[in-house]
Design a protein around this motif. Structure first.
Motif, PDB file in Angstrom:
ATOM      1  N   TYR A   8       0.824  -1.211   0.000  1.00 52.58           N
ATOM      2  CA  TYR A   8       0.000   0.000   0.000  1.00 52.58           C
ATOM      3  C   TYR A   8       0.860   1.265   0.000  1.00 52.58           C
ATOM      4  CZ  TYR A   8      -3.815  -3.197   0.923  1.00 52.58           C
ATOM      5  OH  TYR A   8      -4.715  -4.209   0.836  1.00 52.58           O
ATOM      6  N   PHE A   9       1.986   1.205   0.680  1.00 57.08           N
ATOM      7  CA  PHE A   9       2.875   2.370   0.703  1.00 57.08           C
ATOM      8  C   PHE A   9       3.489   2.604  -0.668  1.00 57.08           C
ATOM      9  CE2 PHE A   9       6.439   4.982   2.386  1.00 57.08           C
ATOM     10  CZ  PHE A   9       5.655   5.949   2.999  1.00 57.08           C
ATOM     11  N   CYS A  10       3.841   1.534  -1.368  1.00 52.74           N
ATOM     12  CA  CYS A  10       4.337   1.673  -2.742  1.00 52.74           C
ATOM     13  C   CYS A  10       3.274   2.327  -3.626  1.00 52.74           C
ATOM     14  CB  CYS A  10       4.710   0.312  -3.327  1.00 52.74           C
ATOM     15  SG  CYS A  10       6.268  -0.367  -2.731  1.00 52.74           S
ATOM     16  N   LEU A  11       2.038   1.876  -3.498  1.00 52.60           N
ATOM     17  CA  LEU A  11       0.954   2.460  -4.291  1.00 52.60           C
ATOM     18  C   LEU A  11       0.735   3.928  -3.930  1.00 52.60           C
ATOM     19  CD1 LEU A  11      -1.539  -0.540  -4.304  1.00 52.60           C
ATOM     20  CD2 LEU A  11      -0.088   0.263  -6.203  1.00 52.60           C
ATOM     21  N   PHE A  12       0.796   4.234  -2.637  1.00 50.58           N
ATOM     22  CA  PHE A  12       0.657   5.618  -2.185  1.00 50.58           C
ATOM     23  C   PHE A  12       1.753   6.498  -2.779  1.00 50.58           C
ATOM     24  CE2 PHE A  12       2.213   8.743   0.947  1.00 50.58           C
ATOM     25  CZ  PHE A  12       1.135   9.620   0.941  1.00 50.58           C
ATOM     26  N   LEU A  13       3.010   6.053  -2.686  1.00 50.81           N
ATOM     27  CA  LEU A  13       4.120   6.835  -3.235  1.00 50.81           C
ATOM     28  C   LEU A  13       4.022   6.955  -4.751  1.00 50.81           C
ATOM     29  CD1 LEU A  13       7.137   5.646  -1.057  1.00 50.81           C
ATOM     30  CD2 LEU A  13       6.114   7.922  -1.095  1.00 50.81           C
ATOM     31  N   GLY A  14       3.538   5.903  -5.392  1.00 49.47           N
ATOM     32  CA  GLY A  14       3.351   5.959  -6.840  1.00 49.47           C
ATOM     33  C   GLY A  14       2.315   6.997  -7.240  1.00 49.47           C
ATOM     34  N   ILE A  15       1.190   7.007  -6.551  1.00 49.06           N
ATOM     35  CA  ILE A  15       0.141   7.992  -6.850  1.00 49.06           C
ATOM     36  C   ILE A  15       0.627   9.399  -6.529  1.00 49.06           C
ATOM     37  CG2 ILE A  15      -2.154   8.804  -6.140  1.00 49.06           C
ATOM     38  CD1 ILE A  15      -2.865   5.779  -5.782  1.00 49.06           C
ATOM     39  N   TRP A  16       1.287   9.547  -5.394  1.00 45.71           N
ATOM     40  CA  TRP A  16       1.796  10.858  -4.971  1.00 45.71           C
ATOM     41  C   TRP A  16       2.803  11.398  -5.984  1.00 45.71           C
ATOM     42  CZ3 TRP A  16       4.617  11.737   0.318  1.00 45.71           C
ATOM     43  CH2 TRP A  16       4.355  13.034   0.794  1.00 45.71           C
ATOM     44  N   SER A  17       3.703  10.531  -6.444  1.00 44.69           N
ATOM     45  CA  SER A  17       4.682  10.936  -7.450  1.00 44.69           C
ATOM     46  C   SER A  17       3.992  11.307  -8.762  1.00 44.69           C
ATOM     47  CB  SER A  17       5.680   9.805  -7.712  1.00 44.69           C
ATOM     48  OG  SER A  17       6.405   9.502  -6.549  1.00 44.69           O
ATOM     49  N   ALA A  93      13.644   5.501  -5.579  1.00 45.45           N
ATOM     50  CA  ALA A  93      14.297   6.612  -4.870  1.00 45.45           C
ATOM     51  C   ALA A  93      15.486   7.141  -5.663  1.00 45.45           C
ATOM     52  CB  ALA A  93      14.748   6.163  -3.483  1.00 45.45           C
ATOM     53  N   LEU A  94      16.229   6.239  -6.279  1.00 49.19           N
ATOM     54  CA  LEU A  94      17.403   6.643  -7.053  1.00 49.19           C
ATOM     55  C   LEU A  94      17.026   7.389  -8.334  1.00 49.19           C
ATOM     56  CD1 LEU A  94      19.669   3.488  -6.594  1.00 49.19           C
ATOM     57  CD2 LEU A  94      19.958   5.756  -5.549  1.00 49.19           C
ATOM     58  N   VAL A  95      15.806   7.236  -8.773  1.00 46.69           N
ATOM     59  CA  VAL A  95      15.310   8.017  -9.912  1.00 46.69           C
ATOM     60  C   VAL A  95      14.767   9.355  -9.431  1.00 46.69           C
ATOM     61  CG1 VAL A  95      13.487   8.146 -11.667  1.00 46.69           C
ATOM     62  CG2 VAL A  95      14.843   6.049 -11.424  1.00 46.69           C
ATOM     63  N   TYR A  96      13.924   9.324  -8.402  1.00 47.14           N
ATOM     64  CA  TYR A  96      13.248  10.545  -7.957  1.00 47.14           C
ATOM     65  C   TYR A  96      14.212  11.605  -7.426  1.00 47.14           C
ATOM     66  CZ  TYR A  96       9.949  13.710  -5.795  1.00 47.14           C
ATOM     67  OH  TYR A  96       9.242  14.835  -5.473  1.00 47.14           O
ATOM     68  N   VAL A  97      15.109  11.205  -6.570  1.00 49.42           N
ATOM     69  CA  VAL A  97      15.969  12.197  -5.910  1.00 49.42           C
ATOM     70  C   VAL A  97      16.775  13.021  -6.925  1.00 49.42           C
ATOM     71  CG1 VAL A  97      17.895  12.527  -4.311  1.00 49.42           C
ATOM     72  CG2 VAL A  97      15.970  11.052  -3.669  1.00 49.42           C
ATOM     73  N   THR A 150       9.225   7.233 -11.568  1.00 44.56           N
ATOM     74  CA  THR A 150       9.109   6.887 -10.147  1.00 44.56           C
ATOM     75  C   THR A 150       7.750   6.252  -9.859  1.00 44.56           C
ATOM     76  OG1 THR A 150      10.630   8.640  -9.508  1.00 44.56           O
ATOM     77  CG2 THR A 150       9.161   7.803  -7.790  1.00 44.56           C
ATOM     78  N   ALA A 151       6.694   6.855 -10.365  1.00 40.49           N
ATOM     79  CA  ALA A 151       5.346   6.308 -10.155  1.00 40.49           C
ATOM     80  C   ALA A 151       5.247   4.896 -10.726  1.00 40.49           C
ATOM     81  CB  ALA A 151       4.302   7.223 -10.788  1.00 40.49           C
ATOM     82  N   GLY A 152       5.792   4.705 -11.917  1.00 39.91           N
ATOM     83  CA  GLY A 152       5.782   3.373 -12.526  1.00 39.91           C
ATOM     84  C   GLY A 152       6.574   2.356 -11.715  1.00 39.91           C
ATOM     85  N   LEU A 153       7.722   2.772 -11.215  1.00 41.02           N
ATOM     86  CA  LEU A 153       8.543   1.853 -10.418  1.00 41.02           C
ATOM     87  C   LEU A 153       7.842   1.449  -9.123  1.00 41.02           C
ATOM     88  CD1 LEU A 153      12.051   3.462 -10.988  1.00 41.02           C
ATOM     89  CD2 LEU A 153      11.333   1.155 -11.702  1.00 41.02           C
ATOM     90  N   TYR A 154       7.203   2.404  -8.461  1.00 38.21           N
ATOM     91  CA  TYR A 154       6.480   2.051  -7.245  1.00 38.21           C
ATOM     92  C   TYR A 154       5.304   1.114  -7.543  1.00 38.21           C
ATOM     93  CZ  TYR A 154       9.120   5.013  -4.071  1.00 38.21           C
ATOM     94  OH  TYR A 154      10.117   5.557  -3.303  1.00 38.21           O
ATOM     95  N   THR A 155       4.675   1.299  -8.676  1.00 36.04           N
ATOM     96  CA  THR A 155       3.589   0.403  -9.074  1.00 36.04           C
ATOM     97  C   THR A 155       4.132  -0.992  -9.350  1.00 36.04           C
ATOM     98  OG1 THR A 155       2.369   2.274  -9.993  1.00 36.04           O
ATOM     99  CG2 THR A 155       1.700   0.070 -10.723  1.00 36.04           C
ATOM    100  N   VAL A 156       5.241  -1.062 -10.064  1.00 34.51           N
ATOM    101  CA  VAL A 156       5.890  -2.357 -10.328  1.00 34.51           C
ATOM    102  C   VAL A 156       6.299  -3.018  -9.019  1.00 34.51           C
ATOM    103  CG1 VAL A 156       7.962  -3.437 -11.319  1.00 34.51           C
ATOM    104  CG2 VAL A 156       6.632  -1.798 -12.668  1.00 34.51           C
ATOM    105  N   ALA A 157       6.820  -2.236  -8.081  1.00 35.01           N
ATOM    106  CA  ALA A 157       7.222  -2.803  -6.784  1.00 35.01           C
ATOM    107  C   ALA A 157       6.017  -3.397  -6.061  1.00 35.01           C
ATOM    108  CB  ALA A 157       7.887  -1.731  -5.923  1.00 35.01           C
ATOM    109  N   ALA A 158       4.892  -2.688  -6.092  1.00 35.62           N
ATOM    110  CA  ALA A 158       3.688  -3.206  -5.428  1.00 35.62           C
ATOM    111  C   ALA A 158       3.231  -4.507  -6.062  1.00 35.62           C
ATOM    112  CB  ALA A 158       2.568  -2.160  -5.478  1.00 35.62           C
TER     113      ALA A 158
END
Length: 167
Positions: A8-17, A93-97, A150-158
């Motif tokens: 859920y946190f990955c999805l949250f960060l993905g949507i937020w990004s 994180a390595l992409v976003y920062v 970043t959003a795509g990566l967090y979605t893939v992680a989830a």
């Protein structure tokens, strides 16, 4: 091991990004183009006001918070997550920062600060405005793409946590 909250946190960060990226995309696609079509003094004044206003919004807080939270979440993933998801979370994180946070701090913000002190009615200001529009928008394209990736990566992680984590 189950990773319910991590998913859920990955999805949250993905949507937020993605939301932050949407703001950047709007600027890249039509706000800056519209401002560039105005008289330089009008474009300068409008952007000065936009830049002053944005500092008091949740958008700036979100941009900074995602950098901090993604970095901490990447460290967490390295210590507590296994499999592919660990590396995808760290990669987010390595992409976003660098592409969003550092481009903002080292590129867009200094340009905004220089624009802020310009007298909008001078020829030198008009010349800088043309330069600003081109370079600032290119940097903004990088931030937009960084947010999308970043959003795509967090979605893939989830999804990876669900499929590999046995949830």
């Amino acid at each position: 091991m189950t990773y319910d909250w991590t998913i859920y946190f990955c999805l949250f960060l993905g949507i937020w990004s993605a939301l932050v990226g949407g703001v950047f995309k709007a600027f890249s696609e039509f706000i800056m183009a519209g401002l560039a079509r105005t008289e330089p003094s009008a474009g300068i004044e409008a952007m000065q006001q936009i830049n002053r206003t944005v500092l008091r919004t949740e958008f700036v807080a979100a941009l900074i918070a995602i950098a901090v939270i993604s970095s901490l979440f990447g460290v967490y993933a390295m210590l507590a997550v296994s499999g592919t998801a660990k590396f995808v979370i760290l990669l987010a994180a390595l992409v976003y920062v660098p592409t969003v946070f550092l481009v903002t701090v080292a590129g867009n913000v200094p340009m905004n600060n220089r624009l802020d002190v310009l007298d909008k009615s001078t020829t030198a200001s008009a010349t800088y405005w043309a330069h600003y529009g081109r370079v600032w928008t290119r940097l903004n394209h990088v931030r937009t793409l960084g947010c999308i990736v970043t959003a795509g990566l967090y979605t893939v992680a989830a999804v990876t946590l669900v499929t590999e984590g046995g949830v």
